[in-house]
Design an enzyme around this catalytic site. Structure first.
Site, PDB file in Angstrom:
ATOM      1  CB  CYS A   1      -0.950  -0.026   1.186  1.00 42.51           C
ATOM      2  SG  CYS A   1      -0.095  -0.028   2.785  1.00 42.51           S
ATOM      3  CD  GLN A   2       1.524   6.376  -0.749  1.00 40.75           C
ATOM      4  OE1 GLN A   2       0.924   5.956  -1.733  1.00 40.75           O
ATOM      5  NE2 GLN A   2       2.643   7.072  -0.852  1.00 40.75           N
TER       6      GLN A   2
END
Length: 132
Positions: free
Chosen positions: A96-97
């Protein structure tokens, strides 16, 4: 039943008590990608992924992941234009981020029987800093 397990998992992650999630480092990820031995799953929102992602990653937002991994292979192919991963596939790498959703996604995939699920803990943030 799976929904309850997922919600319990989200609480566990939020509480910071998750352990035992197999991870992959940036150097391992580079090697796996260079050899074609990894499948990458970007579990961020569509908007985040459209702004930039790791080359070759398939975007399946974490909110859709349980549904995606339990659907019929033909439906998966139609929806995501990609082959559905098999339970025994190795090096299914979720990111993800910053790491939290990627860890949740890896744990969810493991709970569904995907034994090769791994988490890229450095996440897109590290990739962008070092590779971008």
């Amino acid at each position: 039943m799976l929904r309850v397990a997922f919600l319990r998992l989200c609480h566990t992650v939020a509480a910071g008590t998750m352990t035992g999630v197999p991870t992959v480092s940036l150097s391992e990820l580079r090697s796996l990608l260079a050899s074609g031995r990894a499948r990458l799953f970007d579990v961020r929102s569509r908007e985040e992924a459209e702004a930039g992602t790791i080359p070759g990653a398939l975007n399946i937002p974490v909110s859709e992941l349980e549904s995606a991994l339990t659907m019929d292979p033909a439906a998966f192919q139609a929806l995501y234009s990609a082959e559905k991963p098999k339970l025994e596939d190795k090096n299914l790498v979720f990111f993800c981020q910053l790491g939290k959703r990627g860890s949740q996604a890896t744990q969810l995939a493991q709970g569904l029987g995907y034994t090769g699920a791994r988490h890229y803990a450095g996440a897109y943030k590290e990739w962008l800093e070092k590779e971008g």
